[in-house]
Motif scaffolding. Structure first.
Motif, PDB file in Angstrom:
ATOM      1  N   ALA A 122       0.756  -0.958   0.099  1.00  0.00           N
ATOM      2  CA  ALA A 122      -0.484  -0.201  -0.234  1.00  0.00           C
ATOM      3  C   ALA A 122       0.903   0.853  -0.338  1.00  0.00           C
ATOM      4  O   ALA A 122       2.021   1.451   0.444  1.00  0.00           O
ATOM      5  CB  ALA A 122      -1.232   0.035   1.108  1.00  0.00           C
ATOM      6  N   ASP A 123       0.513   1.488  -1.362  1.00  0.00           N
ATOM      7  CA  ASP A 123       1.682   3.311  -1.241  1.00  0.00           C
ATOM      8  C   ASP A 123       0.433   4.480  -1.418  1.00  0.00           C
ATOM      9  O   ASP A 123       1.049   5.164  -2.377  1.00  0.00           O
ATOM     10  CB  ASP A 123       2.112   3.040  -2.534  1.00  0.00           C
ATOM     11  N   ALA A 155       6.752   5.099  -4.156  1.00  0.00           N
ATOM     12  CA  ALA A 155       6.459   5.299  -5.582  1.00  0.00           C
ATOM     13  C   ALA A 155       7.867   6.157  -6.737  1.00  0.00           C
ATOM     14  O   ALA A 155       8.998   6.307  -7.238  1.00  0.00           O
ATOM     15  CB  ALA A 155       5.315   5.455  -6.397  1.00  0.00           C
ATOM     16  N   VAL A 156       7.782   7.797  -5.826  1.00  0.00           N
ATOM     17  CA  VAL A 156       8.927   8.766  -5.328  1.00  0.00           C
ATOM     18  C   VAL A 156      10.376   8.482  -5.429  1.00  0.00           C
ATOM     19  O   VAL A 156      11.012   8.319  -5.999  1.00  0.00           O
ATOM     20  CB  VAL A 156       8.461   9.524  -4.965  1.00  0.00           C
ATOM     21  N   ALA A 157      10.762   7.453  -4.458  1.00  0.00           N
ATOM     22  CA  ALA A 157      11.879   6.938  -3.934  1.00  0.00           C
ATOM     23  C   ALA A 157      12.607   6.177  -4.852  1.00  0.00           C
ATOM     24  O   ALA A 157      13.408   6.404  -5.503  1.00  0.00           O
ATOM     25  CB  ALA A 157      11.337   5.914  -2.823  1.00  0.00           C
ATOM     26  N   LEU A 216       7.116   6.887 -10.642  1.00  0.00           N
ATOM     27  CA  LEU A 216       6.309   7.772 -11.642  1.00  0.00           C
ATOM     28  C   LEU A 216       5.904   8.555 -13.134  1.00  0.00           C
ATOM     29  O   LEU A 216       7.010   8.767 -12.830  1.00  0.00           O
ATOM     30  CB  LEU A 216       5.821   9.086 -10.405  1.00  0.00           C
ATOM     31  N   ASP A 217       4.943   8.288 -13.427  1.00  0.00           N
ATOM     32  CA  ASP A 217       5.318   8.750 -15.259  1.00  0.00           C
ATOM     33  C   ASP A 217       4.752  10.191 -15.187  1.00  0.00           C
ATOM     34  O   ASP A 217       3.375  10.080 -14.793  1.00  0.00           O
ATOM     35  CB  ASP A 217       4.449   7.722 -16.056  1.00  0.00           C
ATOM     36  N   LEU A 273       0.608   8.942 -11.928  1.00  0.00           N
ATOM     37  CA  LEU A 273       0.447   7.927 -11.877  1.00  0.00           C
ATOM     38  C   LEU A 273       1.682   6.975 -11.632  1.00  0.00           C
ATOM     39  O   LEU A 273       2.361   7.348 -12.128  1.00  0.00           O
ATOM     40  CB  LEU A 273      -0.547   6.312 -12.930  1.00  0.00           C
ATOM     41  N   THR A 274       1.683   6.020 -10.586  1.00  0.00           N
ATOM     42  CA  THR A 274       2.583   4.423 -10.541  1.00  0.00           C
ATOM     43  C   THR A 274       2.636   4.165 -11.908  1.00  0.00           C
ATOM     44  O   THR A 274       1.387   3.921 -11.938  1.00  0.00           O
ATOM     45  CB  THR A 274       2.833   4.052  -9.632  1.00  0.00           C
TER      46      THR A 274
END
Length: 226
Positions: free
Chosen positions: A104-105, A111-113, A117-118, A129-130
């Motif tokens: 869960a993120d 996702a940033v780390a 991220l697109d 979004l990832t």
């Protein structure tokens, strides 16, 4: 840590998942690992991907690979989505449990780390979004990144290809060989150029053959898969 490169140590992190809190390196233990991200729960392409991953989980287990997914939603959403994922495989009611956890993120911190991220894919609120962009990571038992795939959000991942590259990565990690284009387990493998003729003959008793080329250079050398 955006911009992970092959050979980098994969970041350790703590996360809430559908199977409880994990520390990533501890979760992997001495196994190989695959981490793949998803832009949102209840999205059609992702549902088929996780369904396919669940169906192939036995194949990954045979290879000593642990799978884990990431999606930018809450655990409650993950639990509900899991039923749909399993139903995708089972036509009727879900018949089993998901054989890997989903991270869960919801704050997108992981996702940033990990640079997932697109910037071109946004949700209805305009948030990135990832994506499947740099979001299939294959990690070795030494916790180093061995391979990553780039996929846009509209193209589903090919899990047969992921299995194939795991087979190649594991074999070439243990043997002094390489795999050519379109290689499949059981096909001939390639002898690296840094092995002399004498070394190759000693290492590969089943024989080494060389493809003749217009250049006259003898660098395309093959041997049966060890």
């Amino acid at each position: 840590m955006p911009g992970l490169l092959l050979g980098d140590t994969f970041p350790d992190f703590e996360a809430e998942t559908t199977t409880g809190t994990i520390k990533f390196h501890e979760f992997l233990g001495d196994s190989w690992g695959i981490l793949f991200s998803h832009p949102r729960d209840y999205t059609p392409v992702c549902t088929t991907e996780l369904g396919r991953a669940a169906r192939l989980s036995g194949e990954f287990s045979k290879r000593g690979v642990k799978m884990i997914a990431l999606s930018i939603d809450h655990l409650e959403d993950h639990y509900g989505w899991t039923e749909d994922i399993l139903a995708y495989n089972c036509e009727e009611s879900p018949c089993c449990s998901l054989p890997f956890p989903i991270i869960a993120d919801s704050k997108r911190e992981l996702a940033v780390a990990l640079g997932m991220l697109d910037p071109d894919e946004k949700d209805k609120n305009g948030m990135p979004l990832t994506a499947r962009c740099v979001s299939v990571f294959v990690i070795g038992p030494d916790k180093k990144l061995k391979l990553s795939f780039l996929y846009p959000a509209t193209t589903g991942r090919n899990f047969d290809e992921i299995l194939r590259v795991v087979d190649s990565l594991q074999m070439t990690a243990d043997r002094r060989v390489a795999t050519p284009a379109d290689w499949k387990p059981g096909d001939c493998v390639m002898v690296p150029p840094n092995l002399s003729e004498e070394e190759a003959a000693a290492l590969f008793p089943e024989g080494v053959y060389t493809k003749e080329l217009p250049s006259g250079k003898k660098y395309l050398r093959y041997t049966p898969q060890p």
